[in-house]
Design a protein around this motif. Structure first.
Motif, PDB file in Angstrom:
ATOM      1  N   GLU A   1     143.226 106.069  58.535  1.00  0.00           N
ATOM      2  CA  GLU A   1     143.735 107.422  58.368  1.00  0.00           C
ATOM      3  C   GLU A   1     142.570 108.399  58.544  1.00  0.00           C
ATOM      4  O   GLU A   1     141.543 108.277  57.879  1.00  0.00           O
ATOM      5  CB  GLU A   1     144.352 107.583  56.975  1.00  0.00           C
ATOM      6  CG  GLU A   1     145.043 108.907  56.780  1.00  0.00           C
ATOM      7  CD  GLU A   1     145.708 109.003  55.404  1.00  0.00           C
ATOM      8  OE1 GLU A   1     146.010 110.138  54.989  1.00  0.00           O
ATOM      9  OE2 GLU A   1     145.898 107.956  54.745  1.00  0.00           O
ATOM     10  N   LYS A   2     142.729 109.356  59.442  1.00  0.00           N
ATOM     11  CA  LYS A   2     141.649 110.293  59.736  1.00  0.00           C
ATOM     12  C   LYS A   2     141.262 111.101  58.502  1.00  0.00           C
ATOM     13  O   LYS A   2     142.108 111.455  57.689  1.00  0.00           O
ATOM     14  CB  LYS A   2     142.054 111.242  60.863  1.00  0.00           C
ATOM     15  CG  LYS A   2     142.181 110.554  62.204  1.00  0.00           C
ATOM     16  CD  LYS A   2     142.499 111.538  63.304  1.00  0.00           C
ATOM     17  CE  LYS A   2     142.555 110.798  64.640  1.00  0.00           C
ATOM     18  NZ  LYS A   2     142.692 111.727  65.758  1.00  0.00           N
ATOM     19  N   ILE A   3     139.942 111.378  58.407  1.00  0.00           N
ATOM     20  CA  ILE A   3     139.437 112.232  57.337  1.00  0.00           C
ATOM     21  C   ILE A   3     138.579 113.341  57.933  1.00  0.00           C
ATOM     22  O   ILE A   3     138.068 113.218  59.037  1.00  0.00           O
ATOM     23  CB  ILE A   3     138.618 111.447  56.283  1.00  0.00           C
ATOM     24  CG1 ILE A   3     137.314 110.907  56.888  1.00  0.00           C
ATOM     25  CG2 ILE A   3     139.432 110.331  55.670  1.00  0.00           C
ATOM     26  CD1 ILE A   3     136.363 110.324  55.842  1.00  0.00           C
ATOM     27  N   ARG A   4     138.475 114.402  57.195  1.00  0.00           N
ATOM     28  CA  ARG A   4     137.558 115.491  57.558  1.00  0.00           C
ATOM     29  C   ARG A   4     136.236 115.192  56.856  1.00  0.00           C
ATOM     30  O   ARG A   4     136.128 115.294  55.632  1.00  0.00           O
ATOM     31  CB  ARG A   4     138.133 116.838  57.120  1.00  0.00           C
ATOM     32  CG  ARG A   4     137.233 118.039  57.374  1.00  0.00           C
ATOM     33  CD  ARG A   4     137.239 118.458  58.838  1.00  0.00           C
ATOM     34  NE  ARG A   4     136.292 119.491  59.118  1.00  0.00           N
ATOM     35  CZ  ARG A   4     136.555 120.790  59.116  1.00  0.00           C
ATOM     36  NH1 ARG A   4     137.763 121.229  58.852  1.00  0.00           N
ATOM     37  NH2 ARG A   4     135.610 121.654  59.403  1.00  0.00           N
ATOM     38  N   VAL A   5     135.249 114.763  57.621  1.00  0.00           N
ATOM     39  CA  VAL A   5     133.958 114.368  57.056  1.00  0.00           C
ATOM     40  C   VAL A   5     133.154 115.615  56.702  1.00  0.00           C
ATOM     41  O   VAL A   5     133.038 116.541  57.504  1.00  0.00           O
ATOM     42  CB  VAL A   5     133.178 113.466  58.041  1.00  0.00           C
ATOM     43  CG1 VAL A   5     131.816 113.104  57.473  1.00  0.00           C
ATOM     44  CG2 VAL A   5     133.978 112.220  58.380  1.00  0.00           C
ATOM     45  N   ARG A   6     132.593 115.618  55.491  1.00  0.00           N
ATOM     46  CA  ARG A   6     131.793 116.748  55.010  1.00  0.00           C
ATOM     47  C   ARG A   6     130.304 116.424  54.965  1.00  0.00           C
ATOM     48  O   ARG A   6     129.483 117.317  55.047  1.00  0.00           O
ATOM     49  CB  ARG A   6     132.255 117.173  53.617  1.00  0.00           C
ATOM     50  CG  ARG A   6     133.723 117.534  53.527  1.00  0.00           C
ATOM     51  CD  ARG A   6     134.043 118.784  54.265  1.00  0.00           C
ATOM     52  NE  ARG A   6     135.469 119.109  54.122  1.00  0.00           N
ATOM     53  CZ  ARG A   6     136.061 120.058  54.781  1.00  0.00           C
ATOM     54  NH1 ARG A   6     135.378 120.783  55.640  1.00  0.00           N
ATOM     55  NH2 ARG A   6     137.331 120.299  54.633  1.00  0.00           N
ATOM     56  N   SER A   7     129.964 115.134  54.823  1.00  0.00           N
ATOM     57  CA  SER A   7     128.556 114.764  54.814  1.00  0.00           C
ATOM     58  C   SER A   7     128.393 113.262  55.063  1.00  0.00           C
ATOM     59  O   SER A   7     129.320 112.487  54.857  1.00  0.00           O
ATOM     60  CB  SER A   7     127.878 115.151  53.492  1.00  0.00           C
ATOM     61  OG  SER A   7     128.412 114.411  52.417  1.00  0.00           O
ATOM     62  N   ILE A   8     127.183 112.900  55.536  1.00  0.00           N
ATOM     63  CA  ILE A   8     126.776 111.507  55.715  1.00  0.00           C
ATOM     64  C   ILE A   8     125.534 111.310  54.864  1.00  0.00           C
ATOM     65  O   ILE A   8     124.603 112.116  54.934  1.00  0.00           O
ATOM     66  CB  ILE A   8     126.378 111.187  57.175  1.00  0.00           C
ATOM     67  CG1 ILE A   8     127.467 111.553  58.160  1.00  0.00           C
ATOM     68  CG2 ILE A   8     125.997 109.716  57.307  1.00  0.00           C
ATOM     69  CD1 ILE A   8     127.009 111.409  59.620  1.00  0.00           C
ATOM     70  N   VAL A   9     125.500 110.233  54.076  1.00  0.00           N
ATOM     71  CA  VAL A   9     124.308 109.955  53.281  1.00  0.00           C
ATOM     72  C   VAL A   9     123.888 108.508  53.461  1.00  0.00           C
ATOM     73  O   VAL A   9     124.688 107.634  53.792  1.00  0.00           O
ATOM     74  CB  VAL A   9     124.520 110.262  51.774  1.00  0.00           C
ATOM     75  CG1 VAL A   9     124.796 111.735  51.556  1.00  0.00           C
ATOM     76  CG2 VAL A   9     125.628 109.422  51.192  1.00  0.00           C
ATOM     77  N   THR A  10     122.606 108.286  53.265  1.00  0.00           N
ATOM     78  CA  THR A  10     122.011 106.952  53.212  1.00  0.00           C
ATOM     79  C   THR A  10     120.878 107.043  52.206  1.00  0.00           C
ATOM     80  O   THR A  10     120.699 108.077  51.565  1.00  0.00           O
ATOM     81  CB  THR A  10     121.537 106.480  54.608  1.00  0.00           C
ATOM     82  OG1 THR A  10     121.150 105.109  54.542  1.00  0.00           O
ATOM     83  CG2 THR A  10     120.416 107.329  55.141  1.00  0.00           C
TER      84      THR A  10
END
Length: 190
Positions: free
Chosen positions: A77-86
């Motif tokens: 299910e598609k999401i609206r990505v707000r951030s990527i973290v590692t």
């Protein structure tokens, strides 16, 4: 990597594109139309980017300094990505995408793990660079052989290559080159 535009002034984020430099910012190449969030992993051996301007189910990743990009479907299910973290040191191949489902105010976190892409961990010991295993992960490391550079895991790189200028970022460039692993890593040693 950076989000920006080509022109006399910086365009708004939603009118910008995604760029990558492989020479410390001296030259830039557009790697994707539209602005994307991006992150480095495993000391630069993996680059990821994801569209943050509209809902998506795909993350793009590269294991060759952004020369080629592959898609990975991370959700049904598609999401609206707000951030990527590692991890703060960018040494992990694991990422977390934060966002929300379309039409829902509820936040969601999606774990994306690229650990299985290679069994080689990007790490080095200096001055004794040699084959062995990383103490924490047990993964094999690369080898540096200054006497036989054609048979080791590193290549020489200098920020002054292909440049007539002797200065970089307002400072004279050091003549000693950096070492870049030939394996799927970008761990710089100076």
């Amino acid at each position: 990597m950076a989000v920006g535009s080509v022109g006399e002034k910086l365009a708004p984020y939603d009118e910008s594109d995604t760029f990558l430099s492989r020479d410390a910012g001296f030259t830039w190449e557009e790697v994707h139309k539209d602005a994307h969030l991006w992150e480095f992993g495993d000391s630069g051996s993996i680059l990821v980017m994801v569209n943050d301007e509209q809902p998506t189910d795909l993350i793009l990743f590269s294991t060759d300094e952004g020369l080629n990009w592959r898609e990975y479907k991370f959700t049904n299910e598609k999401i609206r990505v707000r951030s990527i973290v590692t991890v703060p040191s960018d040494t992990s191949r694991r990422f977390i995408l934060f966002g929300n489902y379309v039409g829902s105010p509820t936040s969601v976190a999606v774990h994306v793990d690229f650990s299985a892409l290679t069994s080689l961990m990007c790490a080095c010991f200096w001055p004794s660079l040699s084959y062995g295993s990383d103490v924490l992960t047990g993964l094999p490391l690369g080898k540096l052989d200054v006497e036989d550079p054609g048979h080791d895991d590193f290549e020489m790189w200098s920020p002054s290559e292909e440049r007539a200028e002797r200065c970089l970022f307002g400072r004279q460039v050091n003549k000693s080159p950096c070492l870049i692993p030939k394996l799927d890593c970008l761990h710089f040693i100076s």
